[in-house]
Design a protein around this motif. Structure first.
Motif, short mmCIF file in Angstrom:
data_model
loop_
_atom_site.label_atom_id
_atom_site.label_comp_id
_atom_site.label_asym_id
_atom_site.label_seq_id
_atom_site.Cartn_x
_atom_site.Cartn_y
_atom_site.Cartn_z
N ILE A 42 -4.18 -11.99 -4.44
CA ILE A 42 -4.43 -10.54 -4.31
C ILE A 42 -5.86 -10.24 -4.79
CG2 ILE A 42 -2.04 -9.74 -4.39
CD1 ILE A 42 -2.39 -9.28 -7.42
N ASN A 44 -8.24 -8.26 -3.97
CA ASN A 44 -8.68 -6.87 -4.12
C ASN A 44 -7.84 -6.12 -5.15
OD1 ASN A 44 -10.43 -4.61 -3.15
ND2 ASN A 44 -8.45 -3.73 -2.60
N ALA A 45 -6.53 -6.29 -5.08
CA ALA A 45 -5.64 -5.58 -6.01
C ALA A 45 -5.83 -6.04 -7.44
CB ALA A 45 -4.18 -5.77 -5.59
N LYS A 191 -0.12 0.75 -3.33
CA LYS A 191 0.07 -0.65 -2.94
C LYS A 191 -0.50 -1.59 -3.99
CE LYS A 191 -0.80 -3.92 0.82
NZ LYS A 191 -1.48 -4.15 2.12
N LEU A 195 1.44 -4.82 -5.56
CA LEU A 195 0.93 -6.18 -5.47
C LEU A 195 0.78 -6.81 -6.85
CD1 LEU A 195 -1.77 -5.68 -2.69
CD2 LEU A 195 0.31 -7.05 -2.50
N TRP A 283 -1.47 -12.05 -0.16
CA TRP A 283 -0.81 -10.76 0.13
C TRP A 283 -1.77 -9.69 0.63
CZ3 TRP A 283 4.53 -10.53 -0.47
CH2 TRP A 283 5.11 -11.64 -1.10
N GLU A 284 -3.06 -10.04 0.69
CA GLU A 284 -4.07 -9.08 1.20
C GLU A 284 -4.97 -9.78 2.20
OE1 GLU A 284 -5.30 -5.98 -2.16
OE2 GLU A 284 -5.69 -8.04 -2.77
N VAL A 289 -9.31 -4.99 4.27
CA VAL A 289 -9.61 -4.27 3.02
C VAL A 289 -11.06 -3.81 3.03
CG1 VAL A 289 -9.77 -4.47 0.51
CG2 VAL A 289 -7.90 -5.57 1.74
#
Length: 289
Positions: A42, A44-45, A191, A195, A283-284, A289
Protein backbone atom coordinates in the motif's frame (compact mmCIF):
# COMPACT_ATOMS: atom_id res chain seq x y z
CA UNK A 1 -23.29 -11.63 9.80
CA UNK A 2 -25.00 -8.67 8.14
CA UNK A 3 -24.13 -7.34 4.71
CA UNK A 4 -22.80 -3.86 5.54
CA UNK A 5 -22.28 -0.90 3.20
CA UNK A 6 -18.81 -0.06 1.91
CA UNK A 7 -18.38 3.06 4.06
CA UNK A 8 -15.97 2.25 6.89
CA UNK A 9 -14.83 5.03 9.21
CA UNK A 10 -11.53 4.30 10.94
CA UNK A 11 -9.54 6.73 13.09
CA UNK A 12 -6.65 6.15 15.49
CA UNK A 13 -4.35 8.76 17.03
CA UNK A 14 -3.05 7.66 20.47
CA UNK A 15 -1.58 10.26 22.80
CA UNK A 16 1.99 9.04 22.39
CA UNK A 17 1.74 9.87 18.69
CA UNK A 18 1.01 13.54 19.42
CA UNK A 19 4.13 13.61 21.56
CA UNK A 20 6.10 11.77 18.87
CA UNK A 21 5.19 14.34 16.23
CA UNK A 22 6.38 17.15 18.49
CA UNK A 23 9.66 15.35 19.21
CA UNK A 24 10.20 14.64 15.51
CA UNK A 25 9.76 18.34 14.72
CA UNK A 26 12.37 19.22 17.34
CA UNK A 27 14.89 16.59 16.16
CA UNK A 28 14.48 17.24 12.42
CA UNK A 29 17.09 20.03 12.49
CA UNK A 30 19.64 17.50 13.80
CA UNK A 31 19.42 15.25 10.72
CA UNK A 32 20.57 15.58 7.11
CA UNK A 33 17.88 13.48 5.48
CA UNK A 34 14.84 11.31 6.10
CA UNK A 35 14.40 7.60 5.49
CA UNK A 36 10.68 6.93 5.12
CA UNK A 37 9.46 3.35 5.23
CA UNK A 38 6.24 2.50 3.43
CA UNK A 39 4.48 -0.81 2.92
CA UNK A 40 5.04 -2.01 -0.67
CA UNK A 41 1.51 -3.46 -0.64
CA UNK A 42 0.00 0.00 0.00
CA UNK A 43 2.62 2.56 -1.10
CA UNK A 44 0.23 5.51 -1.11
CA UNK A 45 -1.96 4.65 1.88
CA UNK A 46 1.11 4.00 4.06
CA UNK A 47 2.57 7.46 3.48
CA UNK A 48 1.97 9.92 6.29
CA UNK A 49 0.90 13.40 5.08
CA UNK A 50 2.55 14.84 8.20
CA UNK A 51 5.92 13.53 6.97
CA UNK A 52 5.80 15.95 4.02
CA UNK A 53 5.39 18.81 6.47
CA UNK A 54 7.99 17.52 8.92
CA UNK A 55 10.66 16.81 6.29
CA UNK A 56 10.95 20.52 5.52
CA UNK A 57 12.56 19.99 2.08
CA UNK A 58 15.17 17.51 3.35
CA UNK A 59 16.30 14.79 0.92
CA UNK A 60 14.32 11.60 1.39
CA UNK A 61 14.92 7.91 0.81
CA UNK A 62 11.63 6.03 0.50
CA UNK A 63 11.93 2.34 1.28
CA UNK A 64 9.09 0.11 0.14
CA UNK A 65 9.31 -2.62 2.76
CA UNK A 66 7.67 -6.05 2.58
CA UNK A 67 8.33 -6.19 -1.17
CA UNK A 68 8.11 -9.98 -0.95
CA UNK A 69 4.40 -9.61 -0.07
CA UNK A 70 3.65 -7.20 -2.94
CA UNK A 71 3.16 -7.70 -6.66
CA UNK A 72 6.60 -7.20 -8.28
CA UNK A 73 5.29 -5.47 -11.41
CA UNK A 74 3.24 -2.99 -9.38
CA UNK A 75 6.24 -2.32 -7.13
CA UNK A 76 8.35 -1.35 -10.15
CA UNK A 77 5.60 1.04 -11.26
CA UNK A 78 5.48 2.60 -7.81
CA UNK A 79 9.26 3.12 -7.76
CA UNK A 80 9.03 5.04 -11.04
CA UNK A 81 6.07 7.07 -9.80
CA UNK A 82 7.63 8.09 -6.47
CA UNK A 83 11.19 8.84 -7.60
CA UNK A 84 12.13 12.54 -7.86
CA UNK A 85 15.27 14.66 -7.88
CA UNK A 86 15.55 14.75 -4.08
CA UNK A 87 13.69 11.48 -3.47
CA UNK A 88 15.17 8.04 -4.07
CA UNK A 89 13.12 4.85 -3.80
CA UNK A 90 14.22 1.33 -2.90
CA UNK A 91 12.06 -1.77 -2.62
CA UNK A 92 13.50 -4.15 -0.03
CA UNK A 93 12.81 -7.39 1.77
CA UNK A 94 14.27 -6.09 5.03
CA UNK A 95 14.32 -9.53 6.64
CA UNK A 96 16.09 -11.57 3.96
CA UNK A 97 18.17 -9.06 1.97
CA UNK A 98 21.56 -7.59 2.84
CA UNK A 99 20.11 -4.11 3.02
CA UNK A 100 23.02 -2.15 4.56
CA UNK A 101 25.11 -1.48 1.40
CA UNK A 102 22.03 -0.54 -0.63
CA UNK A 103 20.76 1.94 1.98
CA UNK A 104 24.19 3.47 2.63
CA UNK A 105 24.84 3.90 -1.10
CA UNK A 106 21.42 5.47 -1.71
CA UNK A 107 21.91 7.82 1.26
CA UNK A 108 25.31 8.94 -0.01
CA UNK A 109 23.86 9.60 -3.46
CA UNK A 110 21.13 11.76 -1.94
CA UNK A 111 23.65 13.69 0.15
CA UNK A 112 26.33 13.86 -2.57
CA UNK A 113 26.04 17.63 -3.09
CA UNK A 114 26.39 18.38 0.63
CA UNK A 115 29.33 15.98 1.00
CA UNK A 116 31.11 17.63 -1.95
CA UNK A 117 30.56 21.08 -0.44
CA UNK A 118 32.12 19.95 2.83
CA UNK A 119 35.14 18.51 1.00
CA UNK A 120 35.66 21.74 -0.97
CA UNK A 121 35.70 23.66 2.32
CA UNK A 122 38.33 21.31 3.67
CA UNK A 123 35.92 19.69 6.12
CA UNK A 124 36.11 15.95 6.58
CA UNK A 125 32.58 14.64 5.94
CA UNK A 126 30.97 13.14 9.03
CA UNK A 127 28.45 10.31 9.03
CA UNK A 128 25.13 11.11 7.39
CA UNK A 129 22.41 11.48 9.99
CA UNK A 130 19.01 10.19 8.91
CA UNK A 131 15.67 10.13 10.71
CA UNK A 132 13.70 6.93 10.11
CA UNK A 133 9.95 7.51 9.92
CA UNK A 134 6.83 5.62 8.91
CA UNK A 135 3.38 4.46 9.96
CA UNK A 136 3.03 1.73 12.62
CA UNK A 137 3.94 -1.85 11.77
CA UNK A 138 5.72 -0.93 8.54
CA UNK A 139 8.96 -2.55 9.75
CA UNK A 140 11.03 0.39 11.00
CA UNK A 141 12.47 -1.31 14.06
CA UNK A 142 13.25 -4.48 12.11
CA UNK A 143 14.91 -2.31 9.45
CA UNK A 144 17.13 -0.58 12.04
CA UNK A 145 18.11 -3.84 13.73
CA UNK A 146 18.97 -5.48 10.40
CA UNK A 147 20.96 -2.54 9.05
CA UNK A 148 22.81 -2.09 12.36
CA UNK A 149 23.38 -5.86 12.63
CA UNK A 150 22.42 -5.81 16.30
CA UNK A 151 19.25 -5.53 18.32
CA UNK A 152 18.85 -1.84 19.09
CA UNK A 153 15.18 -1.21 18.44
CA UNK A 154 12.33 -3.19 19.99
CA UNK A 155 10.38 -5.10 17.36
CA UNK A 156 6.95 -6.65 17.27
CA UNK A 157 4.32 -7.87 14.82
CA UNK A 158 1.83 -5.32 16.10
CA UNK A 159 1.57 -1.56 15.66
CA UNK A 160 2.77 0.88 18.30
CA UNK A 161 5.81 -1.02 19.63
CA UNK A 162 8.37 1.80 19.39
CA UNK A 163 7.41 4.60 21.80
CA UNK A 164 10.50 6.84 21.89
CA UNK A 165 13.28 8.35 19.78
CA UNK A 166 16.63 6.52 19.77
CA UNK A 167 19.92 6.77 17.84
CA UNK A 168 21.84 3.89 16.28
CA UNK A 169 25.09 3.83 14.30
CA UNK A 170 25.17 1.79 11.09
CA UNK A 171 28.81 2.44 10.18
CA UNK A 172 31.21 5.36 9.68
CA UNK A 173 28.97 6.72 6.93
CA UNK A 174 25.47 6.53 8.40
CA UNK A 175 23.67 7.10 11.72
CA UNK A 176 19.94 6.58 12.19
CA UNK A 177 17.37 8.15 14.48
CA UNK A 178 14.44 5.80 15.03
CA UNK A 179 10.98 7.24 15.72
CA UNK A 180 7.64 5.78 16.81
CA UNK A 181 5.24 4.85 14.02
CA UNK A 182 2.95 7.82 13.60
CA UNK A 183 -0.52 7.88 12.10
CA UNK A 184 -2.25 11.17 11.42
CA UNK A 185 -5.36 12.50 13.20
CA UNK A 186 -7.84 12.10 10.34
CA UNK A 187 -7.94 9.98 7.20
CA UNK A 188 -9.36 12.30 4.52
CA UNK A 189 -9.90 9.31 2.23
CA UNK A 190 -11.80 6.50 3.96
CA UNK A 191 -10.07 3.95 1.74
CA UNK A 192 -6.72 4.86 3.33
CA UNK A 193 -7.97 3.79 6.75
CA UNK A 194 -9.29 0.51 5.34
CA UNK A 195 -6.02 -0.29 3.57
CA UNK A 196 -4.02 0.43 6.73
CA UNK A 197 -6.42 -1.85 8.63
CA UNK A 198 -6.09 -4.67 6.08
CA UNK A 199 -2.29 -4.46 6.20
CA UNK A 200 -2.17 -4.55 10.02
CA UNK A 201 -1.07 -0.95 10.69
CA UNK A 202 -3.98 -0.37 13.07
CA UNK A 203 -4.74 -2.49 16.12
CA UNK A 204 -7.46 -5.05 15.40
CA UNK A 205 -9.03 -4.41 18.80
CA UNK A 206 -10.37 -1.02 17.69
CA UNK A 207 -11.40 -2.03 14.17
CA UNK A 208 -14.76 -3.06 12.70
CA UNK A 209 -13.09 -6.30 11.59
CA UNK A 210 -16.16 -7.69 9.86
CA UNK A 211 -16.40 -4.67 7.58
CA UNK A 212 -12.64 -4.60 6.93
CA UNK A 213 -12.66 -8.30 6.00
CA UNK A 214 -15.70 -7.82 3.74
CA UNK A 215 -13.92 -4.96 1.94
CA UNK A 216 -10.83 -7.12 1.42
CA UNK A 217 -12.98 -9.99 0.17
CA UNK A 218 -14.72 -7.73 -2.38
CA UNK A 219 -11.38 -6.36 -3.58
CA UNK A 220 -9.95 -9.85 -4.10
CA UNK A 221 -13.14 -11.09 -5.74
CA UNK A 222 -12.78 -8.27 -8.28
CA UNK A 223 -9.00 -8.17 -8.79
CA UNK A 224 -7.54 -11.51 -7.67
CA UNK A 225 -10.32 -14.14 -7.63
CA UNK A 226 -7.84 -16.86 -8.56
CA UNK A 227 -5.99 -16.37 -5.26
CA UNK A 228 -9.18 -16.90 -3.26
CA UNK A 229 -10.14 -19.98 -5.26
CA UNK A 230 -6.69 -21.50 -4.91
CA UNK A 231 -6.30 -20.81 -1.19
CA UNK A 232 -9.77 -21.82 -0.04
CA UNK A 233 -10.79 -24.31 -2.76
CA UNK A 234 -14.23 -22.75 -3.13
CA UNK A 235 -16.39 -21.62 -6.04
CA UNK A 236 -16.86 -17.90 -5.51
CA UNK A 237 -20.27 -16.30 -5.15
CA UNK A 238 -21.00 -12.61 -5.82
CA UNK A 239 -21.80 -12.06 -2.15
CA UNK A 240 -18.66 -11.84 0.04
CA UNK A 241 -20.54 -13.11 3.07
CA UNK A 242 -21.55 -16.24 1.18
CA UNK A 243 -17.85 -16.80 0.46
CA UNK A 244 -17.03 -16.44 4.17
CA UNK A 245 -19.66 -19.10 4.87
CA UNK A 246 -18.03 -21.45 2.35
CA UNK A 247 -14.59 -20.86 3.88
CA UNK A 248 -15.95 -21.57 7.36
CA UNK A 249 -17.55 -24.81 6.20
CA UNK A 250 -14.35 -25.89 4.42
CA UNK A 251 -12.21 -25.14 7.45
CA UNK A 252 -14.68 -26.55 9.97
CA UNK A 253 -15.08 -23.20 11.72
CA UNK A 254 -18.31 -24.18 13.42
CA UNK A 255 -19.75 -23.51 16.88
CA UNK A 256 -21.51 -26.42 18.55
CA UNK A 257 -20.78 -28.44 15.45
CA UNK A 258 -23.29 -26.63 13.24
CA UNK A 259 -23.32 -22.81 13.60
CA UNK A 260 -20.87 -20.84 11.45
CA UNK A 261 -18.14 -19.13 13.50
CA UNK A 262 -17.86 -15.90 11.51
CA UNK A 263 -15.56 -14.22 14.03
CA UNK A 264 -12.95 -16.96 13.69
CA UNK A 265 -13.41 -17.00 9.91
CA UNK A 266 -12.78 -13.29 9.34
CA UNK A 267 -9.88 -13.20 11.81
CA UNK A 268 -8.27 -16.14 9.99
CA UNK A 269 -8.93 -14.52 6.60
CA UNK A 270 -7.23 -11.24 7.61
CA UNK A 271 -4.33 -13.04 9.28
CA UNK A 272 -3.71 -15.11 6.15
CA UNK A 273 -3.74 -11.97 4.00
CA UNK A 274 -1.15 -10.33 6.26
CA UNK A 275 0.96 -13.50 6.41
CA UNK A 276 1.07 -13.68 2.60
CA UNK A 277 -0.79 -17.01 2.56
CA UNK A 278 -2.92 -15.97 -0.42
CA UNK A 279 0.06 -14.77 -2.46
CA UNK A 280 1.72 -11.46 -3.30
CA UNK A 281 -0.87 -8.67 -3.41
CA UNK A 282 -0.58 -4.93 -4.03
CA UNK A 283 -3.76 -3.21 -2.89
CA UNK A 284 -3.14 0.06 -4.76
CA UNK A 285 -2.59 0.48 -8.51
CA UNK A 286 0.17 3.01 -9.29
CA UNK A 287 -1.66 4.07 -12.47
CA UNK A 288 -4.82 4.95 -10.54
CA UNK A 289 -3.41 7.03 -7.67
Amino acid sequence: MENKQDTIRIQWFPGHMTKAKREMQEKMKMVDMVIELRDARIPNASKNPMIEELCNQKPRLIILSKKDKADALETRKWITKLQKEDVKVLALDIIKENITPKVVEASQELMKAKIERMKRRGIRPRAIRAMVVGVPNVGKSTFINRISKKKIAVTGDRPGVTKSLQWSKVNANLELLDTPGVLWPKFEDEKVGVLLAVSGAIRDEILPLEEVAAWAMRFLMQHKPELLEKRYAIELDEDPYSNFTKIAEKRGFLKNGKEIDFKRTIETFLREIRDDRLGSITWENADEV
